[in-house]
Design a protein around this motif. Structure first.
Motif, mmCIF file in Angstrom:
data_model
loop_
_atom_site.group_PDB
_atom_site.id
_atom_site.type_symbol
_atom_site.label_atom_id
_atom_site.label_comp_id
_atom_site.label_asym_id
_atom_site.label_seq_id
_atom_site.Cartn_x
_atom_site.Cartn_y
_atom_site.Cartn_z
ATOM 1 N N GLY A 129 0.838 -1.194 0.000
ATOM 2 C CA GLY A 129 0.000 0.000 0.000
ATOM 3 C C GLY A 129 0.872 1.242 0.000
ATOM 4 O O GLY A 129 1.867 1.308 0.740
ATOM 5 N N GLY A 130 0.533 2.194 -0.816
ATOM 6 C CA GLY A 130 1.297 3.427 -0.911
ATOM 7 C C GLY A 130 1.318 4.231 0.374
ATOM 8 O O GLY A 130 2.185 5.078 0.577
ATOM 9 N N ILE A 141 2.823 -4.779 -7.185
ATOM 10 C CA ILE A 141 1.649 -3.916 -7.290
ATOM 11 C C ILE A 141 1.618 -3.075 -6.017
ATOM 12 O O ILE A 141 1.555 -3.611 -4.913
ATOM 13 C CB ILE A 141 0.336 -4.705 -7.415
ATOM 14 C CG1 ILE A 141 0.335 -5.570 -8.665
ATOM 15 C CG2 ILE A 141 -0.856 -3.744 -7.410
ATOM 16 C CD1 ILE A 141 -0.880 -6.484 -8.778
ATOM 17 N N ILE A 142 1.698 -1.770 -6.194
ATOM 18 C CA ILE A 142 1.574 -0.850 -5.067
ATOM 19 C C ILE A 142 0.269 -0.094 -5.264
ATOM 20 O O ILE A 142 0.065 0.549 -6.285
ATOM 21 C CB ILE A 142 2.754 0.149 -5.003
ATOM 22 C CG1 ILE A 142 4.100 -0.595 -4.947
ATOM 23 C CG2 ILE A 142 2.589 1.102 -3.827
ATOM 24 C CD1 ILE A 142 4.316 -1.450 -3.722
ATOM 25 N N GLU A 176 11.614 -2.432 -2.040
ATOM 26 C CA GLU A 176 12.890 -3.135 -1.859
ATOM 27 C C GLU A 176 12.727 -4.637 -2.039
ATOM 28 O O GLU A 176 13.567 -5.291 -2.664
ATOM 29 C CB GLU A 176 13.470 -2.855 -0.477
ATOM 30 C CG GLU A 176 14.057 -1.480 -0.309
ATOM 31 C CD GLU A 176 14.596 -1.262 1.095
ATOM 32 O OE1 GLU A 176 15.078 -2.241 1.721
ATOM 33 O OE2 GLU A 176 14.531 -0.120 1.573
ATOM 34 N N ILE A 177 11.649 -5.173 -1.492
ATOM 35 C CA ILE A 177 11.393 -6.608 -1.627
ATOM 36 C C ILE A 177 11.217 -6.959 -3.101
ATOM 37 O O ILE A 177 11.800 -7.932 -3.591
ATOM 38 C CB ILE A 177 10.155 -7.024 -0.804
ATOM 39 C CG1 ILE A 177 10.471 -6.947 0.686
ATOM 40 C CG2 ILE A 177 9.685 -8.426 -1.189
ATOM 41 C CD1 ILE A 177 9.271 -7.103 1.588
ATOM 42 N N GLY A 178 10.433 -6.163 -3.815
ATOM 43 C CA GLY A 178 10.224 -6.404 -5.240
ATOM 44 C C GLY A 178 11.510 -6.349 -6.039
ATOM 45 O O GLY A 178 11.716 -7.143 -6.961
ATOM 46 N N GLU A 179 12.387 -5.436 -5.689
ATOM 47 C CA GLU A 179 13.667 -5.312 -6.388
ATOM 48 C C GLU A 179 14.609 -6.476 -6.065
ATOM 49 O O GLU A 179 15.414 -6.876 -6.892
ATOM 50 C CB GLU A 179 14.343 -3.991 -6.018
ATOM 51 C CG GLU A 179 13.631 -2.778 -6.575
ATOM 52 C CD GLU A 179 14.147 -1.462 -6.009
ATOM 53 O OE1 GLU A 179 15.153 -1.472 -5.266
ATOM 54 O OE2 GLU A 179 13.534 -0.427 -6.310
ATOM 55 N N VAL A 222 4.622 -1.364 7.318
ATOM 56 C CA VAL A 222 5.810 -1.832 6.607
ATOM 57 C C VAL A 222 6.438 -0.700 5.813
ATOM 58 O O VAL A 222 7.648 -0.607 5.708
ATOM 59 C CB VAL A 222 5.443 -3.003 5.661
ATOM 60 C CG1 VAL A 222 6.658 -3.493 4.902
ATOM 61 C CG2 VAL A 222 4.820 -4.141 6.439
ATOM 62 N N GLY A 223 5.636 0.144 5.262
ATOM 63 C CA GLY A 223 6.127 1.264 4.464
ATOM 64 C C GLY A 223 6.297 0.900 3.009
ATOM 65 O O GLY A 223 6.630 -0.238 2.672
#
Length: 92
Positions: free
Chosen positions: A43-44, A67-68, A56-59, A49-50
């Protein structure tokens, strides 16, 4: 203590246990080992978690899709009207 106070105490105790576990746990260095298709959802406006953590996890996970949901919080899965459709699209 009455029943309501006992319930509040139990909930607070569980929260503290979970918070300590979260603070002492990190799988960040293992993320790059994931080899299966992965969907990272965030979530934006996630104040738990932020958004930076979701990014960072996606990268860090090779080939993952992210998906954000702008404007949504930590419960984006429950807040988003398109969540189910988005997940099904990823799985198909």
């Amino acid at each position: 203590m009455d029943e309501k106070e006992v319930s509040l105490y139990k909930n607070l105790t569980r929260f503290i246990i979970q918070a300590k576990a979260c603070l002492g746990h990190s799988a960040y260095d293992e993320l790059e080992k994931i080899q299966c298709p992965t969907l990272v959802i965030g979530g934006g406006r996630d104040e738990v978690v932020g958004i930076n953590t979701s990014e960072e996890i996606g990268e860090k996970i090779p080939g993952s899709k992210s998906i954000i949901y702008p404007g949504l919080g930590h419960g984006a899965y429950a807040e988003s009207k398109t969540f189910d459709r988005d997940v099904l699209k990823f799985l198909s």
